[in-house]
Design an enzyme around this catalytic site. Structure first.
Site, PDB file in Angstrom:
ATOM      1  N   ASP A  67       0.811  -1.215   0.000  1.00  0.00           N
ATOM      2  CA  ASP A  67       0.000   0.000   0.000  1.00  0.00           C
ATOM      3  C   ASP A  67       0.844   1.266   0.000  1.00  0.00           C
ATOM      4  O   ASP A  67       2.059   1.228   0.173  1.00  0.00           O
ATOM      5  CB  ASP A  67      -0.967  -0.006   1.198  1.00  0.00           C
ATOM      6  CG  ASP A  67      -0.280  -0.404   2.514  1.00  0.00           C
ATOM      7  OD1 ASP A  67       0.958  -0.425   2.560  1.00  0.00           O
ATOM      8  OD2 ASP A  67      -0.995  -0.690   3.490  1.00  0.00           O
ATOM      9  N   ASN A 135      -7.534  -2.726  14.258  1.00  0.00           N
ATOM     10  CA  ASN A 135      -8.930  -3.057  13.936  1.00  0.00           C
ATOM     11  C   ASN A 135      -9.019  -4.245  12.994  1.00  0.00           C
ATOM     12  O   ASN A 135     -10.059  -4.501  12.404  1.00  0.00           O
ATOM     13  CB  ASN A 135      -9.629  -1.833  13.332  1.00  0.00           C
ATOM     14  CG  ASN A 135      -8.944  -1.338  12.057  1.00  0.00           C
ATOM     15  OD1 ASN A 135      -8.014  -1.969  11.558  1.00  0.00           O
ATOM     16  ND2 ASN A 135      -9.398  -0.205  11.548  1.00  0.00           N
ATOM     17  N   HIS A 137      -7.205  -4.610  10.207  1.00  0.00           N
ATOM     18  CA  HIS A 137      -6.937  -4.349   8.786  1.00  0.00           C
ATOM     19  C   HIS A 137      -5.645  -5.023   8.341  1.00  0.00           C
ATOM     20  O   HIS A 137      -4.729  -5.236   9.121  1.00  0.00           O
ATOM     21  CB  HIS A 137      -6.982  -2.857   8.448  1.00  0.00           C
ATOM     22  CG  HIS A 137      -5.836  -2.018   8.883  1.00  0.00           C
ATOM     23  ND1 HIS A 137      -5.998  -0.854   9.593  1.00  0.00           N
ATOM     24  CD2 HIS A 137      -4.507  -2.136   8.684  1.00  0.00           C
ATOM     25  CE1 HIS A 137      -4.819  -0.309   9.804  1.00  0.00           C
ATOM     26  NE2 HIS A 137      -3.887  -1.067   9.270  1.00  0.00           N
ATOM     27  N   GLU A 142      -9.704  -1.832   5.322  1.00  0.00           N
ATOM     28  CA  GLU A 142     -10.346  -1.502   6.585  1.00  0.00           C
ATOM     29  C   GLU A 142     -11.607  -2.343   6.809  1.00  0.00           C
ATOM     30  O   GLU A 142     -12.157  -2.903   5.855  1.00  0.00           O
ATOM     31  CB  GLU A 142     -10.706  -0.012   6.594  1.00  0.00           C
ATOM     32  CG  GLU A 142      -9.499   0.932   6.492  1.00  0.00           C
ATOM     33  CD  GLU A 142      -8.763   1.116   7.816  1.00  0.00           C
ATOM     34  OE1 GLU A 142      -8.783   0.207   8.665  1.00  0.00           O
ATOM     35  OE2 GLU A 142      -8.161   2.185   8.003  1.00  0.00           O
TER      36      GLU A 142
HETATM   37  C1  GLP Z   1      -0.473   0.355   8.616  1.00  0.00           C
HETATM   38  C2  GLP Z   1      -0.129  -0.475   7.376  1.00  0.00           C
HETATM   39  C3  GLP Z   1      -0.373  -1.945   7.624  1.00  0.00           C
HETATM   40  C4  GLP Z   1       0.240  -2.354   8.946  1.00  0.00           C
HETATM   41  C5  GLP Z   1      -0.418  -1.609  10.064  1.00  0.00           C
HETATM   42  C6  GLP Z   1       0.078  -2.017  11.448  1.00  0.00           C
HETATM   43  O1  GLP Z   1      -1.793   0.730   8.658  1.00  0.00           O
HETATM   44  N1  GLP Z   1      -0.855  -0.073   6.204  1.00  0.00           N
HETATM   45  O2  GLP Z   1       0.153  -2.695   6.536  1.00  0.00           O
HETATM   46  O3  GLP Z   1       0.115  -3.744   9.138  1.00  0.00           O
HETATM   47  O4  GLP Z   1      -0.154  -0.240   9.861  1.00  0.00           O
HETATM   48  O5  GLP Z   1       1.200  -1.273  11.760  1.00  0.00           O
HETATM   49  P1  GLP Z   1       2.162  -1.567  12.978  1.00  0.00           P
HETATM   50  O6  GLP Z   1       3.012  -2.716  12.539  1.00  0.00           O
HETATM   51  O7  GLP Z   1       2.970  -0.313  13.114  1.00  0.00           O
HETATM   52  O8  GLP Z   1       1.321  -1.875  14.150  1.00  0.00           O
END
Ligand code: GLP
Length: 240
Positions: A67, A135, A137, A142
């Site tokens: 993304d 959440n 995702h 989402e």
């Molecule tokens: C972002 C990314 C996700 C990732 C998520 C969790 O929203 N788009 O791909 O998994 O954050 O991030 P973290 O690893 O910092 O908890």
């Protein structure tokens, strides 16, 4: 689903890096689906260390990131392209032209279609690395979205904006939209490697892997994939 329990973040990162490096060693010209966020940072550092020791070679690897924020230029320090360059790509021998991240400034319809063509032209993803949003995702898919999407543009939820604001100077700077590979694109990966760290991820790990399969918890769809490995530290896996 296979579960590996790391005793802490470093151990979890080393175990996940082992799985990714095994993929690269077995198939040097493999396609890795990569993720951003703080969870994969330890995995990338470990892979860099092994690359420097000569244990893993990325010269034929192709990467496809999940993304990118819509509206951010690749050179913006907050873009996921910059994140990947800084935390991984510039430290290893991957060819820059073999690395793919959606273009945040490109127009929506064209960019989503182009990205799907990139994935197809690469022959699909051999191993997809995934973190989990609080959440549920994955990528930026989402809660409430449908499971049959390829790359598309999403509006980020309040909770994601809140979680990601730590990377920006001001909350107003956090983009409200992003381009993301869809659930269908993610599910087409041949193998999926989910990483999770910290007590704050324990509830979502439980919901995703032990709860009902529902678009309200996008990661729960992974229960339908036939080759998922979950690597977590003890805190993240404490509820399963
Ligand atoms: C972002 C990314 C996700 C990732 C998520 C969790 O929203 N788009 O791909 O998994 O954050 O991030 P973290 O690893 O910092 O908890």
């Amino acid at each position: 689903m296979r579960i590996y329990r790391g005793k802490d973040y470093k151990d979890m990162s080393r175990k996940a890096a082992n799985i990714l490096s095994a993929q690269v060693i077995l198939k040097p010209a493999c396609v890795l689906g990569l993720a951003t966020g703080s969870t994969p940072l330890g995995v990338y550092s470990q892979l860099i260390e092994w690359y420097r020791k000569g244990d893993v070679d990325f010269s034929e690897v192709v990467t496809i990131n999940l993304d990118e924020y819509k509206g951010l230029a690749p050179e913006n320090p907050q873009s996921y392209r910059s994140f990947m360059n800084e935390n991984f790509f510039k430290h290893i021998n991957i060819r820059p032209e073999n690395t793919n991240v959606p273009e945040g400034l490109a127009p929506e319809a064209e960019e989503c279609a182009r990205y799907d063509r990139v994935i197809r032209a690469a022959g699909g993803v051999d191993m997809q690395l995934l973190g989990l949003g609080h959440n549920g995702h994955i990528g930026f898919n989402e809660p409430g979205g449908s499971f049959d999407k390829d790359t598309h543009c999403v509006s980020l939820t309040e909770s994601t904006i809140e979680a990601n604001k730590r990377f920006f100077e001001k909350e107003e700077e956090v983009p409200l939209k992003a381009y993301t590979m869809g659930i269908r694109s993610i599910m087409q990966a041949r193998r999926i490697l989910v990483i999770a760290s910290g007590a704050d991820k324990a509830a979502v790990v439980k919901e995703a892997f032990r709860g009902p399969i529902t678009p309200q918890v996008p990661a729960s769809v992974l229960q339908l994939h036939n080759n998922v490995t979950l690597v977590g530290d003890l805190d993240a896996l404490s509820m399963i």
